[in-house]
Scaffold this active site. Sequence first.
Site, PDB file in Angstrom:
ATOM      1  N   ALA A   1      17.214 -74.903   8.936  1.00 46.31           N
ATOM      2  CA  ALA A   1      16.908 -76.096   9.732  1.00 46.31           C
ATOM      3  C   ALA A   1      15.437 -76.117  10.141  1.00 46.31           C
ATOM      4  O   ALA A   1      14.748 -77.133   9.990  1.00 46.31           O
ATOM      5  CB  ALA A   1      17.802 -76.110  10.975  1.00 46.31           C
TER       6      ALA A   1
ATOM      7  N   LYS B   1      14.098 -65.785  25.699  1.00 43.30           N
ATOM      8  CA  LYS B   1      14.732 -67.014  26.229  1.00 43.30           C
ATOM      9  C   LYS B   1      16.083 -67.258  25.577  1.00 43.30           C
ATOM     10  O   LYS B   1      16.980 -67.859  26.171  1.00 43.30           O
ATOM     11  CB  LYS B   1      13.798 -68.218  26.108  1.00 43.30           C
ATOM     12  CG  LYS B   1      13.462 -68.684  24.694  1.00 43.30           C
ATOM     13  CD  LYS B   1      14.447 -69.670  24.114  1.00 43.30           C
ATOM     14  CE  LYS B   1      14.205 -69.893  22.634  1.00 43.30           C
ATOM     15  NZ  LYS B   1      15.237 -70.730  22.005  1.00 43.30           N
TER      16      LYS B   1
ATOM     17  N   ARG C   1      15.746 -68.765  -1.214  1.00 40.70           N
ATOM     18  CA  ARG C   1      16.080 -67.683  -2.160  1.00 40.70           C
ATOM     19  C   ARG C   1      17.210 -68.095  -3.097  1.00 40.70           C
ATOM     20  O   ARG C   1      17.390 -67.513  -4.147  1.00 40.70           O
ATOM     21  CB  ARG C   1      16.433 -66.411  -1.389  1.00 40.70           C
ATOM     22  CG  ARG C   1      17.591 -66.652  -0.460  1.00 40.70           C
ATOM     23  CD  ARG C   1      17.866 -65.568   0.517  1.00 40.70           C
ATOM     24  NE  ARG C   1      18.839 -66.109   1.462  1.00 40.70           N
ATOM     25  CZ  ARG C   1      19.740 -65.426   2.101  1.00 40.70           C
ATOM     26  NH1 ARG C   1      19.777 -64.126   1.951  1.00 40.70           N
ATOM     27  NH2 ARG C   1      20.574 -66.005   2.926  1.00 40.70           N
TER      28      ARG C   1
ATOM     29  N   ASN D   1      22.264 -71.078  20.924  1.00 35.41           N
ATOM     30  CA  ASN D   1      22.456 -69.968  21.868  1.00 35.41           C
ATOM     31  C   ASN D   1      23.228 -70.452  23.094  1.00 35.41           C
ATOM     32  O   ASN D   1      24.168 -69.797  23.554  1.00 35.41           O
ATOM     33  CB  ASN D   1      21.098 -69.390  22.273  1.00 35.41           C
ATOM     34  CG  ASN D   1      20.489 -68.565  21.150  1.00 35.41           C
ATOM     35  OD1 ASN D   1      20.871 -67.428  20.926  1.00 35.41           O
ATOM     36  ND2 ASN D   1      19.557 -69.151  20.407  1.00 35.41           N
TER      37      ASN D   1
ATOM     38  N   THR E   1      16.082 -74.549  26.192  1.00 36.41           N
ATOM     39  CA  THR E   1      17.271 -73.921  25.603  1.00 36.41           C
ATOM     40  C   THR E   1      18.393 -73.735  26.626  1.00 36.41           C
ATOM     41  O   THR E   1      19.561 -73.737  26.262  1.00 36.41           O
ATOM     42  CB  THR E   1      16.868 -72.580  24.950  1.00 36.41           C
ATOM     43  OG1 THR E   1      15.610 -72.746  24.312  1.00 36.41           O
ATOM     44  CG2 THR E   1      17.840 -72.146  23.912  1.00 36.41           C
TER      45      THR E   1
END
Length: 320
Positions: A9, A185, A30, A250, A242
């Site tokens: 992303a 964080k 890859r 997260n 976040t």
Amino acid sequence: MIAVMGAGAFGTALAVALARGGQGVGLWARDAGQVAEMAASRRNERRLPGVELPEGVTVSARLEDFAGAQTVLLAMPMQQMAGALGAHCAALQGRALVACSKGIDLATLEGPTGLIARVCPGLAPAILTGPSFAADIARGLPTALTLACADPALGARLQGELSAPTLRIYLSGDPLGAELGGALKNVIAIAAGVVIGAGLGESARAALVTRGFAEMSRLALALGARAETLAGLSGLGDLVLTCTSAQSRNFRLGQALGRGEGFDPAVTVEGVATAAAVSKLAAQRGVEMPLADMVTALCQHKITVAEAAEALLSRPLKKE
Ligand SMILES: NC(=O)C1=CN([C@@H]2O[C@H](COP(=O)(O)OP(=O)(O)OC[C@H]3O[C@@H](n4cnc5c(N)ncnc54)[C@H](O)[C@@H]3O)[C@@H](O)[C@H]2O)C=CC1
Ligand SMILES: O=C(CO)COP(=O)(O)O
């Protein structure tokens, strides 16, 4: 030309934004199958759905196709960086390597720039970090990031090269502080998600974010980072984003833990391995990190949310 290693992303979003700003960008994945899919559809539906790759983005599974790129962005998950770099060090000679990953390597307890310096000695490392969801960057929403590099001339060159109409880049000479802010964080964001998921309330989250910032700063300063870096985009800025947005993986993992629900193991959640690395690093340095330790224990299912909350609330009373 700029090359981006890692077509997830974030790597894809950066490639899109830089190409929209007029840069030629080589996006390396890859997996040849993924490259063929992206080349045919001009999209990366697996990782960044609904976003068209501008003409300036070339995709390839062969790093040799981007030999002309003097700057290479590394945008794979942190725990994959040592392997990816080790495999391609020879091909990367002479380039500036800009880490875009947020985390601490669990095996060595190194952050991205330390890891680059060890695995590919002689290459100039820098880090690009700060509050920026891939989807926001890709939609062309305004975003500000920190480019941190120990070499001021290289830092200034990278700042210019990586700035785009909606990507505003601030320059820092403290890569250690910048990478620690980005890594730490994520750990606190998991804890914030737990608080919200468990229904402990907004006041508890504000307290946790504040104490989390104190604990991030404590470890970062002990390791040699600068306080002003922690207070900048890469630290406080990204912590605020976040810990308050369900766009964050997260935060969402934390919410699931708080609700006692499962979470898709295929989703990249950097804070899980990094929490374990942080707990080890803090123990080595004799730095108290109660929130990181709780997140480590919760992710390893060694304690329940109720036990974690009880343990934090019953700690000895302290000065702020
Ligand atoms: N998604 C976001 O909004 C942001 C992500 N980041 C950071 O960027 C890093 C990557 O995250 P995302 O792109 O979101 O993850 P993602 O899960 O979307 O994609 C990860 C990509 O890395 C590739 N990859 C894995 N191992 C690799 C290897 N050995 N060599 C090459 N490629 C490999 C995977 O194939 C996948 O395409 C993380 O450290 C994250 O913290 C930073 C800012 C924002
Ligand atoms: O680092 C990010 C935003 O700055 C992305 O956060 P997540 O990895 O939690 O989704």
